[in-house]
Write a protein that holds these residues in place. Structure first.
Motif, PDB file in Angstrom:
ATOM      1  N   THR A   2       0.768  -1.135  -0.175  1.00 30.15           N
ATOM      2  CA  THR A   2       0.106  -0.024   0.159  1.00 30.15           C
ATOM      3  C   THR A   2       0.881   1.329   0.171  1.00 30.15           C
ATOM      4  N   THR A   3       0.627   2.198  -0.868  1.00 26.94           N
ATOM      5  CA  THR A   3       1.499   3.282  -0.938  1.00 26.94           C
ATOM      6  C   THR A   3       0.402   4.442  -0.526  1.00 26.94           C
ATOM      7  N   THR A   4       1.008   5.276   0.539  1.00 24.78           N
ATOM      8  CA  THR A   4       0.036   6.428   0.979  1.00 24.78           C
ATOM      9  C   THR A   4       0.631   7.804   0.315  1.00 24.78           C
ATOM     10  N   ARG A   5      -0.311   8.337   0.152  1.00 30.34           N
ATOM     11  CA  ARG A   5      -0.121   9.770  -0.650  1.00 30.34           C
ATOM     12  C   ARG A   5      -1.125  10.949  -0.171  1.00 30.34           C
ATOM     13  N   THR A   6      -0.547  12.064  -0.414  1.00 27.31           N
ATOM     14  CA  THR A   6      -1.343  13.408  -0.141  1.00 27.31           C
ATOM     15  C   THR A   6      -1.691  14.094  -1.405  1.00 27.31           C
ATOM     16  N   LEU A   7      -2.837  14.788  -1.456  1.00 30.83           N
ATOM     17  CA  LEU A   7      -3.112  15.576  -2.669  1.00 30.83           C
ATOM     18  C   LEU A   7      -3.651  16.772  -2.287  1.00 30.83           C
ATOM     19  N   GLN A   8      -3.355  18.029  -2.609  1.00 31.40           N
ATOM     20  CA  GLN A   8      -3.989  19.358  -2.452  1.00 31.40           C
ATOM     21  C   GLN A   8      -5.087  19.421  -3.142  1.00 31.40           C
ATOM     22  N   VAL A   9      -5.959  19.801  -2.583  1.00 30.48           N
ATOM     23  CA  VAL A   9      -7.604  20.174  -3.161  1.00 30.48           C
ATOM     24  C   VAL A   9      -8.012  21.363  -2.655  1.00 30.48           C
ATOM     25  N   VAL A  10      -8.863  22.017  -3.344  1.00 27.48           N
ATOM     26  CA  VAL A  10      -9.455  23.308  -3.071  1.00 27.48           C
ATOM     27  C   VAL A  10      -9.893  23.253  -1.539  1.00 27.48           C
ATOM     28  N   GLY A  11      -9.326  24.009  -0.549  1.00 23.59           N
ATOM     29  CA  GLY A  11      -9.796  24.254   0.622  1.00 23.59           C
ATOM     30  C   GLY A  11      -8.990  23.181   1.602  1.00 23.59           C
ATOM     31  N   GLY A  12      -8.167  22.267   1.211  1.00 22.67           N
ATOM     32  CA  GLY A  12      -7.628  21.358   2.209  1.00 22.67           C
ATOM     33  C   GLY A  12      -6.534  20.380   1.313  1.00 22.67           C
ATOM     34  N   ARG A  13      -6.415  19.368   2.093  1.00 21.32           N
ATOM     35  CA  ARG A  13      -5.530  18.348   1.619  1.00 21.32           C
ATOM     36  C   ARG A  13      -6.034  16.810   1.720  1.00 21.32           C
ATOM     37  N   LEU A  14      -6.063  16.159   0.796  1.00 15.68           N
ATOM     38  CA  LEU A  14      -6.694  14.608   0.653  1.00 15.68           C
ATOM     39  C   LEU A  14      -5.654  13.536   1.016  1.00 15.68           C
ATOM     40  N   HIS A  15      -5.888  12.881   1.721  1.00 18.34           N
ATOM     41  CA  HIS A  15      -5.221  11.550   2.298  1.00 18.34           C
ATOM     42  C   HIS A  15      -5.625  10.518   1.445  1.00 18.34           C
ATOM     43  N   TYR A  16      -4.842   9.595   0.699  1.00 16.96           N
ATOM     44  CA  TYR A  16      -5.237   8.555  -0.319  1.00 16.96           C
ATOM     45  C   TYR A  16      -4.144   7.626  -0.207  1.00 16.96           C
ATOM     46  N   GLU A  17      -4.733   6.389  -0.414  1.00 11.75           N
ATOM     47  CA  GLU A  17      -3.835   5.086  -0.470  1.00 11.75           C
ATOM     48  C   GLU A  17      -4.132   4.304  -1.960  1.00 11.75           C
ATOM     49  N   PRO A  55     -12.623  11.072   3.436  1.00 11.30           N
ATOM     50  CA  PRO A  55     -13.105  12.205   2.591  1.00 11.30           C
ATOM     51  C   PRO A  55     -12.692  13.541   3.395  1.00 11.30           C
ATOM     52  N   ARG A  56     -12.948  14.648   2.841  1.00 15.70           N
ATOM     53  CA  ARG A  56     -12.501  15.909   3.449  1.00 15.70           C
ATOM     54  C   ARG A  56     -13.013  16.156   4.737  1.00 15.70           C
ATOM     55  N   GLY A  57     -12.160  16.400   5.707  1.00 12.65           N
ATOM     56  CA  GLY A  57     -12.579  16.728   7.074  1.00 12.65           C
ATOM     57  C   GLY A  57     -12.257  15.477   7.964  1.00 12.65           C
ATOM     58  N   ILE A  58     -12.222  14.297   7.260  1.00 13.28           N
ATOM     59  CA  ILE A  58     -12.170  13.021   8.121  1.00 13.28           C
ATOM     60  C   ILE A  58     -10.819  12.522   8.083  1.00 13.28           C
ATOM     61  N   SER A  59     -10.355  12.080   9.379  1.00 14.42           N
ATOM     62  CA  SER A  59      -9.042  11.362   9.611  1.00 14.42           C
ATOM     63  C   SER A  59      -8.091  12.103   9.102  1.00 14.42           C
ATOM     64  N   GLY A  60      -7.069  11.739   8.197  1.00 20.19           N
ATOM     65  CA  GLY A  60      -5.910  12.376   7.279  1.00 20.19           C
ATOM     66  C   GLY A  60      -6.357  13.465   6.376  1.00 20.19           C
ATOM     67  N   SER A  61      -7.441  13.707   5.987  1.00 17.17           N
ATOM     68  CA  SER A  61      -7.603  14.719   4.933  1.00 17.17           C
ATOM     69  C   SER A  61      -8.228  15.937   5.911  1.00 17.17           C
ATOM     70  N   VAL A  62      -7.572  16.888   5.916  1.00 21.77           N
ATOM     71  CA  VAL A  62      -7.591  18.080   6.640  1.00 21.77           C
ATOM     72  C   VAL A  62      -7.973  19.083   5.793  1.00 21.77           C
ATOM     73  N   LEU A  63      -8.772  20.191   6.394  1.00 23.56           N
ATOM     74  CA  LEU A  63      -9.406  21.420   5.813  1.00 23.56           C
ATOM     75  C   LEU A  63      -8.741  22.693   6.316  1.00 23.56           C
ATOM     76  N   ASP A  64      -8.538  23.570   5.500  1.00 18.57           N
ATOM     77  CA  ASP A  64      -8.116  25.048   5.649  1.00 18.57           C
ATOM     78  C   ASP A  64      -9.224  25.381   6.958  1.00 18.57           C
ATOM     79  N   ASP A  77     -15.882  16.722  -6.395  1.00 20.12           N
ATOM     80  CA  ASP A  77     -14.728  17.448  -6.864  1.00 20.12           C
ATOM     81  C   ASP A  77     -13.609  17.182  -6.444  1.00 20.12           C
ATOM     82  N   ASP A  78     -13.231  16.486  -5.193  1.00 24.31           N
ATOM     83  CA  ASP A  78     -12.175  16.153  -4.682  1.00 24.31           C
ATOM     84  C   ASP A  78     -11.865  14.789  -5.547  1.00 24.31           C
ATOM     85  N   VAL A  79     -12.958  13.912  -5.523  1.00 25.65           N
ATOM     86  CA  VAL A  79     -12.465  12.670  -6.338  1.00 25.65           C
ATOM     87  C   VAL A  79     -12.198  12.801  -7.719  1.00 25.65           C
ATOM     88  N   ALA A  80     -12.662  13.927  -8.582  1.00 26.43           N
ATOM     89  CA  ALA A  80     -12.273  14.282  -9.937  1.00 26.43           C
ATOM     90  C   ALA A  80     -10.772  14.720  -9.914  1.00 26.43           C
TER      91      ALA A  80
END
Length: 268
Positions: A2-17, A55-64, A77-80
């Motif tokens: 499993t590779t763990t990554r992060t992605l900047q999205v509008v208004g926050g940062r997304l944690h994905y695997e 999802p945004r605001g949950i666990s490792g996905s933090v919001l500004d 939009d985050d998924v796109a």
């Protein structure tokens, strides 16, 4: 692996695997995080590239702005953006519960990005004959959270959803909930539940925006409100619902059986 990554999205940062190799498949929930889909993702990674995310605001996905509400449209939009980060024009998508609502919004807002969407038990209260009463009950759950806290809100939520909570209240995992569990629950009741259950699916956009939309229902979910909402959506789409093992969380209790059924649905 499993590779763990992060992605900047509008208004926050997304944690994905990311797991496995092969055709791309996204698994998503709301408020369920990537960890909830871990066993299912492992079972599917034998022949798929499987991507899960918080999802945004949950666990490792933090919001500004932690006070920002989480709508199906924002999550879509985050998924796109996630698909863009993966250099993927399109993917198969499995969404469960609020994640199924995210998937429906994704198809409508970003046509052509989804090959097959399997929307497993979306809680679309707007589709029910007693929608006004059900939405009022949802509002009462949120008000209970603000007045009495997470435990009381979950009790009302589970009862209204149709689960048999017994005399001692809803059953939960052994031990005390972690700080992250509590934070995710606060996020769910304060900023996510209302907009998710109020989503009105665009039937025409769903039919045009993806190769196929399949509504999944748990074989043991007949007493749950999500069985009724799923059946109502399938009727609107003019397609029969696809049965899956277990109830609303069947992919958690029976990940291998659920994975095999999902493979069948995606390839049928």
């Amino acid at each position: 692996m499993t590779t763990t990554r992060t992605l900047q999205v509008v208004g926050g940062r997304l944690h994905y695997e990311v797991r496995g190799s092969g055709p791309l498949l996204l698994l998503m929930g709301s408020p369920m995080d990537a960890a909830a889909f871990g066993p299912l993702a492992d079972a599917l990674a034998e022949d798929r590239t499987v991507v899960t995310h918080d999802p945004r605001g949950i666990s490792g996905s933090v919001l500004d702005d932690p006070g920002q509400d989480s709508t199906p449209e924002l999550r879509a939009d985050d998924v796109a953006a996630l698909l863009d980060a993966l250099n993927a024009e399109s993917a198969d998508v499995f969404g469960s519960s609020g994640g199924a609502v995210t998937g429906l919004a994704l198809v409508a807002r970003h046509p052509g990005r989804v090959r097959t969407l399997v929307a497993h038990e979306p809680p679309l209260l707007t589709l029910l004959p007693d929608a006004a009463a059900q939405l009022a009950a949802s509002d009462d759950i949120v008000e209970t959270f603000h007045r009495e806290g997470v435990g009381a809100a979950w009790g009302k939520f589970m009862t209204n959803a149709g689960f048999d909570v017994g005399d001692d209240g809803p059953a939960g995992p052994p031990g005390e909930p972690s700080e992250q569990d509590l934070a995710n629950s606060v996020r769910f009741f304060a900023h996510e539940l209302r907009d998710t259950v109020r989503h009105v699916p665009d039937t025409a956009a769903l039919k045009a925006g993806a190769d196929r939309v399949v509504v999944g229902v748990g074989e043991a979910s007949t007493a749950l409100i999500t069985h009724a909402t799923s059946t109502a959506l399938a009727e609107r789409l003019g397609t029969p619902p696809a049965p899956f093992p277990g109830d609303h969380g069947g992919f958690i209790g029976q990940p291998k059986e659920f994975a095999e059924r999902l493979r069948q649905v995606l390839t049928s």
